[in-house]
Write a protein that holds these residues in place. Structure first.
Motif, mmCIF file in Angstrom:
data_model
loop_
_atom_site.group_PDB
_atom_site.id
_atom_site.type_symbol
_atom_site.label_atom_id
_atom_site.label_comp_id
_atom_site.label_asym_id
_atom_site.label_seq_id
_atom_site.Cartn_x
_atom_site.Cartn_y
_atom_site.Cartn_z
ATOM 1 N N LEU A 1 1.099 7.474 -6.203
ATOM 2 C CA LEU A 1 0.031 8.449 -6.399
ATOM 3 C C LEU A 1 0.495 9.848 -6.014
ATOM 4 N N PHE A 2 1.228 9.960 -4.903
ATOM 5 C CA PHE A 2 1.743 11.271 -4.505
ATOM 6 C C PHE A 2 2.709 11.812 -5.548
ATOM 7 N N TRP B 1 1.844 2.153 -3.614
ATOM 8 C CA TRP B 1 0.782 2.801 -4.378
ATOM 9 C C TRP B 1 0.537 4.225 -3.883
ATOM 10 N N HIS B 2 0.624 4.413 -2.573
ATOM 11 C CA HIS B 2 0.450 5.757 -2.026
ATOM 12 C C HIS B 2 1.563 6.686 -2.506
ATOM 13 N N SER B 3 2.800 6.209 -2.462
ATOM 14 C CA SER B 3 3.923 7.044 -2.889
ATOM 15 C C SER B 3 3.877 7.306 -4.386
ATOM 16 N N GLN C 1 0.814 -1.212 0.000
ATOM 17 C CA GLN C 1 0.000 0.000 0.000
ATOM 18 C C GLN C 1 0.851 1.265 0.000
ATOM 19 N N GLN C 2 2.000 1.215 0.664
ATOM 20 C CA GLN C 2 2.866 2.382 0.692
ATOM 21 C C GLN C 2 3.435 2.685 -0.692
ATOM 22 N N ALA D 1 2.422 11.684 4.307
ATOM 23 C CA ALA D 1 1.614 12.447 3.354
ATOM 24 C C ALA D 1 2.423 13.003 2.197
ATOM 25 N N TYR E 1 10.524 7.014 -0.824
ATOM 26 C CA TYR E 1 10.190 5.711 -0.247
ATOM 27 C C TYR E 1 11.340 4.729 -0.457
#
Length: 304
Positions: free
Chosen positions: A77-78, A73-75, A70-71, A250, A257
């Motif tokens: 997207l950011f 995909w979050h990174s 998940q981290q 955030a 990452y």
């Protein structure tokens, strides 16, 4: 064995260019191909520094691990949101500044120096400046609160709701001059007779900008946006020194990452797989962007 005579002279003349570029070619191999090869190798390995007993070839396991991370995909997207915001705003503001300093007015040289000066400031020094400006005890928002505007305890870098625009503004200060410099250089090569012809045809400043200036700037804009998009995607220094990826991850982009994995977890295998995935993604997006924009790489192509 030496080559003599006319044949030997022809051979030497043919080989001379290759001998001259050989040092540069070797440096390119050393600084580009060797790191790429090592990243590709480690991406297929389980390589954690503090677990040397568990090193092994794992094939595509590191890449399949991304799907459930998940981290990651979050990174990712950011990073996409960061690149879109930065490149779009830097292009608009840089174009506006270039158009302004391209005009003739008193103090233009000083204005150009002020516009271009942030580009000469290093990333770490830039973050030092903006950390002082954002400091809740002494910065801009503290001074505003003293005037009755805002909360005196405002910490824009500590609030997930305000941290993104805060870091975007800090990077804009450093990145806008890049577009202004490139656009201004191309603006000064626009033939004056094109504007004169447009004026004779009844075109105003807005129509002249749309039909003369922008077509001439197309290749410069395409190249600048591509370069800046790659650089912003790989931005680590400003985000690391301003927020260290926080608050609560955030502002953690994909390169940051990867850096955190290497620094905290020592997981070089998975980190290399993430790096390889980012490389392939950037390469695909760059080629697609150049194809869609029909980049020609020369000024004459936009004036046919």
């Amino acid at each position: 064995m030496t080559l003599a005579g006319p044949y030997g002279a022809r051979v030497r003349r043919a080989l001379t260019p290759y001998a001259l570029i050989a040092p540069t070619a070797l440096l390119l191999v050393g600084f580009l191909l060797v790191p790429l090869g090592s990243v590709g190798y480690y991406a297929l390995q389980h390589r954690v520094v503090n677990e040397p007993y568990d090193d092994a070839f794992v094939g595509l396991d590191n890449f399949s691990r991304m799907l459930g991370d998940q981290q990651f995909w979050h990174s990712l997207l950011f990073s996409a949101k960061w690149v879109a915001a930065e490149v779009g705003l830097q292009l608009l503001l840089g174009l506006a500044l270039a158009l302004i300093v391209n005009e003739t007015f008193v103090g233009r040289a000083v204005a150009r120096a002020l516009v271009f000066s942030p580009w000469a400031v290093s990333g770490v020094l830039t973050t030092g400046i903006w950390l002082l400006l954002y400091n809740p005890a002494t910065g801009v928002f503290h001074q505003l609160s003293a005037l009755g505007l805002g909360d005196p305890a405002t910490s824009v870098l500590g609030d997930p709701g305000t941290v993104f625009p805060a870091v975007v503004v800090a990077e804009l200060w450093r990145g806008v001059p890049f577009f202004a410099i490139l656009v201004l250089a191309d603006l000064q090569s626009v033939p004056k007779d094109l504007y004169e012809a447009a004026s004779i045809d009844g075109a105003g400043r807005l129509r002249s900008f749309w039909h003369v200036t922008l077509p001439h700037l197309r290749d410069a804009i395409v190249l600048a946006t591509l370069l800046r998009a790659v650089w912003e995607f790989n931005n680590v220094d400003l985000l690391y020194t301003l927020t260290n990826g926080g608050p609560a991850g955030a502002t953690t982009g994909l390169p940051l990452y990867v850096a955190q994995l290497a620094r905290k977890s020592y997981d070089f295998g998975y980190g290399s797989a993430l790096t390889a995935a980012a490389f392939v993604l950037l390469l695909f997006c760059s080629v697609l962007y150049l194809r869609l924009s029909r980049f020609e790489g020369r000024g004459e192509g936009v004036r046919r």
